[in-house]
Design an enzyme around this catalytic site. Structure first.
Site, PDB file in Angstrom:
ATOM      1  CD  GLU A  78      -6.160   8.673  17.156  1.00 53.75           C
ATOM      2  OE1 GLU A  78      -5.311   8.899  16.286  1.00 53.75           O
ATOM      3  OE2 GLU A  78      -6.448   9.483  18.052  1.00 53.75           O
ATOM      4  N   GLY A  88      -1.766  -2.314   9.908  1.00 49.53           N
ATOM      5  CA  GLY A  88      -1.742  -3.647  10.518  1.00 49.53           C
ATOM      6  C   GLY A  88      -2.957  -3.898  11.378  1.00 49.53           C
ATOM      7  CE  LYS A 132      -2.976   6.907   6.076  1.00 45.11           C
ATOM      8  NZ  LYS A 132      -1.857   6.025   5.699  1.00 45.11           N
ATOM      9  N   GLY A 169       0.701  -6.859   2.443  1.00 43.97           N
ATOM     10  CA  GLY A 169      -0.567  -6.255   2.866  1.00 43.97           C
ATOM     11  C   GLY A 169      -0.446  -4.828   3.374  1.00 43.97           C
TER      12      GLY A 169
HETATM   13  N1  HSE Z   1      -1.575   1.873   2.709  1.00 43.95           N
HETATM   14  C1  HSE Z   1      -1.460   2.550   3.955  1.00 43.95           C
HETATM   15  C2  HSE Z   1       0.027   2.776   4.234  1.00 43.95           C
HETATM   16  C3  HSE Z   1      -2.108   1.739   5.043  1.00 43.95           C
HETATM   17  O1  HSE Z   1       0.865   2.200   3.519  1.00 43.95           O
HETATM   18  O2  HSE Z   1       0.352   3.537   5.116  1.00 43.95           O
HETATM   19  C4  HSE Z   1      -2.415   2.504   6.281  1.00 43.95           C
HETATM   20  O3  HSE Z   1      -3.238   3.599   6.061  1.00 43.95           O
END
Ligand code: HSE
Length: 436
Positions: free
Chosen positions: A129, A302, A205, A187
């Site tokens: 998930e 996060g 994704k 981050g």
């Molecule tokens: N680098 C990804 C983003 C982190 O910016 O969505 C989460 O998959």
């Protein structure tokens, strides 16, 4: 009943969030799962001081094998990232009869078919998930919540970094590179930020979303990938003027000819809810035949949002520990022997959509007419045009157009002819439009 023992590979942002949630919400989690879930082992290079969770109760090791082959551990949580060592460890964990929870979208998108086959053979579960849209339970929503439906399309803002950059460019007129540097500092970005801005992360994704939406094998190589690097401040302003927002979307659609699988910047009418999803937030819209359209919104990255998805997977795995493997929810939503391996994935040239076009024309008589003629010769009808007065006589003027729907290969032919016109300078910029 004894608690279920979990080993975590990687105690970084998501690993830390996962341990924190398991400890902080331990009672609620045990009430839901029917058993406690405890992290007994973790593989990490170094443990920082003053963490918001307890590490004294966890055996910390630098050796991945200490976790993956440990007979005490029931479930391995893979948070190493990447597709080499992570793949090796996941396959080893499966071979040792462990269930696996992972947040690794690259691993599932590129090696998932092999990993699921190995897991099925061994009768263990792989839960992922957290790999898509962080804390939004989109896998569960599509795989289980919408399982009565034939899904028609899914469109999502599934890369928070790109969304953050586009939002800052639009709201504050900031430069691309400057916002990307901030996303890295905060981050949000991947270890290799080109994965974010070139559409690779979103493609990982989308590969997973398409598989569970349509019951097709994971086919990352067939995703059309375009990032946000060519979006200019000019495009952002024109989008606003025309009543649109530019969003980086992952789109997969079932058509009579095959499945569309594409990630690219997209004009979306600003009245759509998804067009107003800003900053690092993610959102996924699903169009399905029985329920209609549903929209899922939340934090796509996060520590605790992604940890929330990892822990939910752990609870699901614990609840299904005593279930016969053939009675569990299939990894890719459809029974493995019913996946549609022959269903074609459409090349981008075959998709049909509307377009925003921006070109620079010399201030000469008849250039706009020539452009309109070429478009009409290719059966492309124009929906809107903007041409501003030149600010000085020598300069070229931007012409912006919105087209009706057209098959992409026809647009490509028209663009090649337009770019060859004497009155047109440089290349024609194009952004696909989706009304959703
Ligand atoms: N680098 C990804 C983003 C982190 O910016 O969505 C989460 O998959």
């Amino acid at each position: 009943m004894n608690p279920v023992k979990v080993g975590v590979l990687g105690l970084g942002t998501v690993g830390g969030g996962t341990v924190y949630i398991l400890q902080h919400n331990a009672k609620e989690i045990a009430r839901r799962a029917g058993r406690g879930i405890v992290v007994t082992h973790a593989c990490a290079k170094e443990i920082k001081k003053n963490l918001p969770y307890d590490t004294d109760s966890i055996k910390i090791t630098e050796q991945l094998d200490d976790v993956v082959t440990n007979p005490e551990i029931d479930i391995v949580v893979e948070l190493i990232g990447g597709t080499t060592l992570a793949k090796e460890m996941v396959l080893k964990a499966i071979a040792h009869g462990k269930h696996v929870v992972t947040a690794n979208k690259a691993l599932i998108a590129t090696c998932g078919n092999e990993i699921f086959a190995a897991a099925q053979e061994k009768g263990v579960m792989i839960a992922f998930e957290a790999a898509v849209a962080g804390g939004i339970p989109i896998i569960k929503a599509i795989r289980e919540g919408l399982s009565a439906n034939r899904i028609q399309w899914v469109a999502g803002i599934i890369n928070g970094t790109s969304n953050f950059i586009l939002t800052e460019m639009r709201d504050k007129g900031r430069e691309f590179g400057d916002v990307l540097a901030e996303a890295q500092r905060l981050g949000y970005a991947e270890a290799d930020p080109t994965f974010d801005i070139e559409g690779v992360d979103a493609a990982h994704k989308l590969t997973i979303i398409a598989s569970i939406a349509f019951g097709i094998p994971l086919q990352f190589d067939k995703v059309y990938k375009e990032g946000i690097t060519k979006i200019t401040p000019e495009d952002v302003i024109y989008a606003d003027t025309l009543g649109y927002r530019i969003k980086h979307l992952g789109i997969t659609r079932w058509t009579d000819k095959g499945v569309e699988l594409r990630v690219h910047p997209t004009f979306i009418p600003c009245r759509r809810l998804i067009a107003n999803v800003d900053g690092v937030m993610n959102a996924v819209a699903v169009q399905a035949d029985a329920v209609g359209q549903t929209l899922y919104y939340g934090a796509g990255a996060g520590a605790t949002p992604t940890g929330s998805a990892v822990v939910a997977d752990l609870i699901d795995v614990v609840r299904a520990l005593t279930t016969d493997p053939e009675n569990r929810v299939p990894h890719l939503a459809f029974q493995p022997d019913s996946l549609l391996s022959d269903l074609p994935i459409l090349p981008i040239e075959e998709i049909e959509t509307a377009y925003y076009l921006r070109m620079h024309a010399l201030d000469k008589t008849g250039v706009l007419a020539q452009v309109a003629t070429i478009l009409s010769q290719h059966g492309i009808s124009i929906e809107a045009v903007i041409q501003k007065e030149p600010t000085n006589k020598a300069a070229s003027v931007p012409i912006v157009m919105l087209t009706h729907k057209v098959v992409e290969k026809h647009l490509n032919q028209a663009i090649a002819q337009i770019e060859a016109l004497e009155g047109i300078e440089g290349q024609v910029a194009r952004i696909r439009i989706e009304t959703l």
